[in-house]
Design an enzyme around this catalytic site. Sequence first.
Site, PDB file in Angstrom:
ATOM      1  N   HIS A 263     -21.157 -12.292  28.466  1.00 44.96           N
ATOM      2  CA  HIS A 263     -19.738 -12.596  28.318  1.00 44.96           C
ATOM      3  C   HIS A 263     -19.152 -12.935  29.685  1.00 44.96           C
ATOM      4  O   HIS A 263     -19.323 -12.194  30.647  1.00 44.96           O
ATOM      5  CB  HIS A 263     -19.017 -11.390  27.719  1.00 44.96           C
ATOM      6  CG  HIS A 263     -17.626 -11.689  27.280  1.00 44.96           C
ATOM      7  ND1 HIS A 263     -17.312 -12.752  26.463  1.00 44.96           N
ATOM      8  CD2 HIS A 263     -16.443 -11.059  27.541  1.00 44.96           C
ATOM      9  CE1 HIS A 263     -16.012 -12.766  26.235  1.00 44.96           C
ATOM     10  NE2 HIS A 263     -15.469 -11.761  26.877  1.00 44.96           N
TER      11      HIS A 263
ATOM     12  N   ASP B  34     -23.859 -14.591  24.870  1.00 45.13           N
ATOM     13  CA  ASP B  34     -22.610 -13.831  24.827  1.00 45.13           C
ATOM     14  C   ASP B  34     -22.559 -13.025  23.530  1.00 45.13           C
ATOM     15  O   ASP B  34     -22.286 -13.562  22.457  1.00 45.13           O
ATOM     16  CB  ASP B  34     -21.420 -14.790  24.917  1.00 45.13           C
ATOM     17  CG  ASP B  34     -20.094 -14.066  25.099  1.00 45.13           C
ATOM     18  OD1 ASP B  34     -20.025 -12.861  24.799  1.00 45.13           O
ATOM     19  OD2 ASP B  34     -19.131 -14.711  25.545  1.00 45.13           O
TER      20      ASP B  34
ATOM     21  N   SER C 109     -12.281 -14.876  28.024  1.00 43.79           N
ATOM     22  CA  SER C 109     -12.258 -13.979  26.872  1.00 43.79           C
ATOM     23  C   SER C 109     -10.926 -14.151  26.140  1.00 43.79           C
ATOM     24  O   SER C 109     -10.613 -15.261  25.709  1.00 43.79           O
ATOM     25  CB  SER C 109     -12.505 -12.538  27.319  1.00 43.79           C
ATOM     26  OG  SER C 109     -12.757 -11.701  26.217  1.00 43.79           O
TER      27      SER C 109
END
Length: 523
Positions: free
Chosen positions: A495, A463, A388
């Site tokens: 994600h 995602d 991320s």
Amino acid sequence: AYWQVDESPEPVVQFTSYEDQHEEWTRIPYPQVGDSNARVRLGVVKAKGGKTVWLDPKESGEYYIPRIYWTSRPDTLAVLTLNRSQNTMKLFFFDVRNGGSRLVMSETSSTWIDVYDFFAGIMNLMSFPEGRQEFLWLSDRSGWQHIYRYDYSGKLLNQVTTGDWSVTRVEGTDSKQGVIYFSSTEVSPLERHLYRVGFDGSGKTRLTETSGTHAIDMSPDTRYYIDRWSATDQPRQVELWATGERMLKKMEVNTGVTGWLATHVYSPTELFSFTASDGQKLDGSIVRPPDFDPSRRYPVIFSIYGGPGSQQVYNSFGTSGFLQWLAQQGYLVVGLNNRGSGNYGSDFMKRVYLHLGQWESNDFAEAAQYLKTLPYVDGDHIGIMGTSYGGYATLYTLATYPEIFRVGIANSPVTDQRFYDTIYTERYMGLLDDNAAGYDSSSVILRADRIKGHLLLVHSMMDDNVHPRNTMKLLTALTDAGVDADLRIYPPGAHGAAYNLESFRLIQKVYFDYLERHLKSRN
């Protein structure tokens, strides 16, 4: 009281996992930087039903309504607004009987204003003690986050806490006794401790004495609290306390963990600090191989996140099995509280404003240069990985300091801040029209040609946080620059890419094999 949300102004993105003969597309509203946000309004209706009273703060321009609170007056609702740039906050009081309102207080910042701490799970920085015509607001206006006490007219009664440390959360209030319970970093940014203090700022007393990171769950009447704490050398303990400084019960001592440690290999997290070239002290962590030999030289892997307001390194017990595995296979595993991290003061955290990537990568490079001075560090074999924001920071660092970092693994990364959502990105980068140059300088895509080391990209096709277009656009930019990269796509994942236990295990194996091949290898 409730929010009514109209998402029709927001652009729609779509996803598919490619599992069916004909793709089934999931479509969700997703406003990226500069896009239109949802339209929101507030309504109040009696619990037994009836006519809705609509509450209009009459703000001009685009704005958010991030928080609402019932006050100690049953007919008064407190409403927070933020302008789109999130550097002006206003507090309104509404009469829910007729929708009338008044402005109680406002605050502005040259950077941004937080109304919660996502990473610490602290959803509110404002509170309204029962039985008092007062409210408490956590603000960093002094350079450190402290408690400010206001009455309902908006008059500042007093700043309750002061010092070069941060109050992280108000845990509870005893209005009758005039006492506030709060957690703070006064001992160290690496620890959390519980304190009590009078509403007038007098009598501040520390309640948790054991070194470590304490997470407090306080009863509504503040008579009791559960303290969950650990330290680098102490597995988590769970204790029930009375606020009169008396432990009532040890709820969990983790003898099972202690026994397991006595018969298994485990490398404790070690804390370290160093001074960067510009004089800034930085805190880090390191996990060494269990058979560590200071006469040997070990490869280093930075496992990082680095996003604004987050914090990676604490005085707490390490529980990551993957980091333990890497250490057992001969790696030094490093974490860092880089600039941009929370709880070191607003100057430290907000240094990254308008220029995401710059200071985070600078500090990872500074940490690598410091580690290279240690005799047991193999300075030619340093890698970095993250997911991320950690994936974004990994890519930006590889592109900015290719001479330092040999390998990078980026999972679910943002590759250009324009592709991420409005409320997060514009808080830290400002509006696109006001900071186009900053958005350019923060883009990995625009510096793809600078990446020289081995790069593994990991993403899923479902995602809905960081859209897979980020990785796809970067792949095109890398290809156009003649830069090769390795790619793993896990279509059904969300994600972070993993979608079940097997995919989670496989991704970690892919990470490890990649490091073995490109970081540890002497070829």
